[in-house]
Design a protein around this motif. Structure first.
Motif, PDB file in Angstrom:
ATOM      1  N   HIS A 172       0.839  -1.205   0.000  1.00 29.73           N
ATOM      2  CA  HIS A 172       0.000   0.000   0.000  1.00 29.73           C
ATOM      3  C   HIS A 172       0.871   1.251   0.000  1.00 29.73           C
ATOM      4  O   HIS A 172       1.509   1.578   1.001  1.00 29.73           O
ATOM      5  N   GLU A 196     -10.346  -3.797  -3.488  1.00 31.54           N
ATOM      6  CA  GLU A 196      -9.800  -3.320  -2.215  1.00 31.54           C
ATOM      7  C   GLU A 196     -10.793  -2.323  -1.632  1.00 31.54           C
ATOM      8  O   GLU A 196     -11.372  -1.512  -2.361  1.00 31.54           O
ATOM      9  N   TRP A 237     -11.605   0.452   1.514  1.00 27.36           N
ATOM     10  CA  TRP A 237     -11.273   1.268   2.673  1.00 27.36           C
ATOM     11  C   TRP A 237     -12.553   1.430   3.481  1.00 27.36           C
ATOM     12  O   TRP A 237     -13.471   2.131   3.074  1.00 27.36           O
ATOM     13  N   ASP A 271      -8.385  -2.468   3.798  1.00 22.64           N
ATOM     14  CA  ASP A 271      -7.251  -1.607   4.118  1.00 22.64           C
ATOM     15  C   ASP A 271      -7.166  -1.301   5.617  1.00 22.64           C
ATOM     16  O   ASP A 271      -8.155  -1.376   6.346  1.00 22.64           O
ATOM     17  N   LYS A 281      -4.873  -5.729   5.223  1.00 16.47           N
ATOM     18  CA  LYS A 281      -3.568  -5.078   5.222  1.00 16.47           C
ATOM     19  C   LYS A 281      -3.234  -4.625   6.644  1.00 16.47           C
ATOM     20  O   LYS A 281      -3.997  -3.874   7.266  1.00 16.47           O
ATOM     21  N   ASP A 340       1.635   2.516   3.599  1.00 14.28           N
ATOM     22  CA  ASP A 340       0.780   3.686   3.400  1.00 14.28           C
ATOM     23  C   ASP A 340       1.603   4.940   3.111  1.00 14.28           C
ATOM     24  O   ASP A 340       1.170   6.057   3.372  1.00 14.28           O
TER      25      ASP A 340
END
Length: 278
Positions: free
Chosen positions: A14, A140, A142, A165, A196, A236
């Motif tokens: 990420h 993916e 969030w 995420d 993640k 990130d």
């Protein structure tokens, strides 16, 4: 394969790139304006971390313009990409896998203003899921543990793998027994999602300190117990809208210390992402 070998072939799952802005300008309609974070800087970070592969997530601040992501993937064959797209944005998803794209990202976060301008929604994911499956791409998402219980069955019904995420946006104060986090654990145990292990955005002040890192370890342990075969790690980078900026090496070290098992660490940093993004 030794732990050292794993790092050399390991994955940061990420990260985001920005700029140079004279070549890749941001979208006019955006929720934030970050400083430039070019690919050379990210390559240097991977080298410092001892990792061989990166996964670039298209930032919402670029809207529908995927040129930075796709140009970078053409130059960096060891890297992979995650696009953001909504129904009608692209004529087809076919052919993206061959260009290094492995997924599309969507947002479904709790609270007002949780989803940025330029992001794709859960409804967009549902509409695009068959096309994603046909193009050999995954999704993916969030989201956070406040929103997750209401959408768990929706995620179970999707025809594509789903990667969650930021460790599911857990609530540190509520603890790992909180209902939303237990839903995340159940989805992980069922093999319905990957997660993640990017921790810092869930911590007070979004800062990894000895105290906050220790407090977050029970969440890590709970996910490890649920299904270590579906766990990934992401830095990130470049750590948008956070001060002080986290040290990615410290974030990786938190993971290593918390896992404390070389075989499991090999799965998280190498085998699991290689299977998903390779």
């Amino acid at each position: 394969m030794t732990a050292a070998d794993t790092l050399l072939t390991g994955w940061d799952c990420h990260a985001h790139l920005f700029g140079p802005y004279d070549r890749y300008p941001l979208a006019a309609d955006r929720s934030y304006t970050p400083p430039e974070a070019p690919q050379a800087d990210y390559a240097a970070l991977l080298q410092r971390l001892g990792l061989g592969h990166g996964v670039l997530v298209h930032p919402s601040a670029y809207g529908t313009d995927l040129s930075l992501l796709l140009d970078t993937l053409a130059e960096r064959p060891a890297w992979r990409g995650v696009i953001v797209t909504r129904p009608g944005d692209l004529p087809t998803l076919q052919g993206l896998h061959a260009r290094g794209v492995r997924a599309a990202r969507f947002s479904h976060r709790s609270g007002a203003g949780g989803n940025f301008a330029g992001s794709a929604s859960l409804a967009d994911l549902q509409a695009l899921a068959p096309a994603l499956a046909d193009a050999s791409l995954h999704a993916e998402l969030w989201t956070d543990t406040a929103a997750l219980p209401a959408i768990a069955d929706t995620l179970r019904a999707l025809p594509v793998p789903v990667v969650i995420d930021h460790m599911g946006g857990f609530d540190l104060q509520a603890g790992p027994q909180a209902p939303g986090f237990q839903v995340l654990r159940q989805l992980l145990a069922e093999g319905r999602v990957h997660v993640k292990l990017c921790v810092y955005r869930n911590l007070p002040g979004q800062a990894l300190t000895p105290e906050s890192g220790q407090a977050a370890l029970p969440f890590l342990q709970a996910l490890l117990q649920a299904n270590p075969q579906q766990l990934l790690w992401g830095s990130d980078w470049p750590h948008l809208r956070v001060q002080p900026v986290p040290d990615a090496n410290a974030l990786l070290q938190w993971l290593k210390d918390g896992v404390a098992d070389d075989a499991v660490l090999q799965h998280i940093l190498h085998h699991n992402p290689q299977r998903l993004y390779g």
